[in-house]
Design an enzyme around this catalytic site. Structure first.
Site, PDB file in Angstrom:
ATOM      1  CG  HIS A   1      -1.993  -1.061   1.166  1.00  0.00           C
ATOM      2  ND1 HIS A   1      -3.048  -1.038   0.275  1.00  0.00           N
ATOM      3  CD2 HIS A   1      -2.135  -2.194   1.895  1.00  0.00           C
ATOM      4  CE1 HIS A   1      -3.815  -2.096   0.467  1.00  0.00           C
ATOM      5  NE2 HIS A   1      -3.271  -2.828   1.440  1.00  0.00           N
TER       6      HIS A   1
ATOM      7  CG  HIS B   1      -3.084  -7.165   8.991  1.00  0.00           C
ATOM      8  ND1 HIS B   1      -3.115  -7.657   7.704  1.00  0.00           N
ATOM      9  CD2 HIS B   1      -3.051  -5.818   8.890  1.00  0.00           C
ATOM     10  CE1 HIS B   1      -3.122  -6.641   6.855  1.00  0.00           C
ATOM     11  NE2 HIS B   1      -3.078  -5.516   7.548  1.00  0.00           N
TER      12      HIS B   1
END
Length: 224
Positions: A15, A129
């Site tokens: 990202h 994550h």
């Protein structure tokens, strides 16, 4: 804000360019590290690796690499890392080397750990994550963890408020944007100590502080 909070450098991932401002900010901010293995035909701004100096005068090479399995098309991460390790050998040109592999597949992260074993201080995975339970020192002396875990509210879906992800999983319909969950956060990471002479790891432990996960805070060892 993260730099003001005390971060010495920040690694990015898939990202990196979601916010257009990053394209110009990274040019003037050497502490921001984007993936090393962008395709050669893409003139990506910034650097995928940089050498930093600690307050004690030690040098630390930090590099960020993007995996290819179930990710955006990228150049070979292994050859990109090999080039950096050859240019800045551990214990010779750098007192420590940190490799952040931002990847989806645990197998690709594990392979990178073994590929760098004995040549890096730490190989740590990011992107999925959730902290993994395989924090270890590999046979060649490199500290490794498949994923350090997200720093977020874990009463969530990978850090997002649960409503929108659940809607998309159950109905296949989007009801709006993802919204960060704002409950008590857990800070996740990896604690590493290295040998002053070789730069290899002598100790590695996971970090989980705050929030709802089981807490793991590395204790200080008495000096002999």
């Amino acid at each position: 804000e993260l730099f003001m909070a005390g971060a010495d450098c920040l690694t990015l991932g898939n990202h990196s360019w979601d916010q257009r401002e990053a394209l110009t900010y990274i040019v003037r901010e050497p502490r921001l590290i984007r993936p090393l293995n962008y395709p050669r035909l893409m003139d990506a701004p910034g650097a995928g690796a940089n050498l930093f100096e600690t307050h004690g005068g030690k040098t630390v090479l930090v590099m960020n690499i993007l995996g290819r399995i179930h990710m955006d098309p990228m150049d070979d991460p292994f050859s990109a890392v090999e080039k950096e390790l050859a240019a800045c050998p551990l214990g010779v040109a750098a007192d420590a080397i940190i490799v952040d592999i931002h990847a989806e597949a645990t197998s690709e992260k594990m392979a990178m750990g073994h590929f760098c074993d004995g040549r890096a201080s730490l190989v740590v995975g990011t992107h999925t994550h959730v902290p993994t339970a395989d924090c270890q020192i590999l046979s060649g002396g490199t500290a490794y963890q498949t994923d350090a875990g997200g720093c977020c509210d874990y009463d969530s879906v990978i850090g997002n408020d649960k409503e929108e992800p659940l809607r998309r999983f159950t109905t296949r319909l989007s009801g709006g944007r993802y919204v960060p969950a704002h409950g008590p956060a857990t800070v996740c990471g990896v604690y590493v100590e290295t040998d002053d002479r070789t730069g290899l790891a002598t100790r590695v432990e996971p970090i989980r502080v705050g929030g709802r996960l089981s807490q793991t805070v590395p204790g200080l060892r008495a000096q002999s």
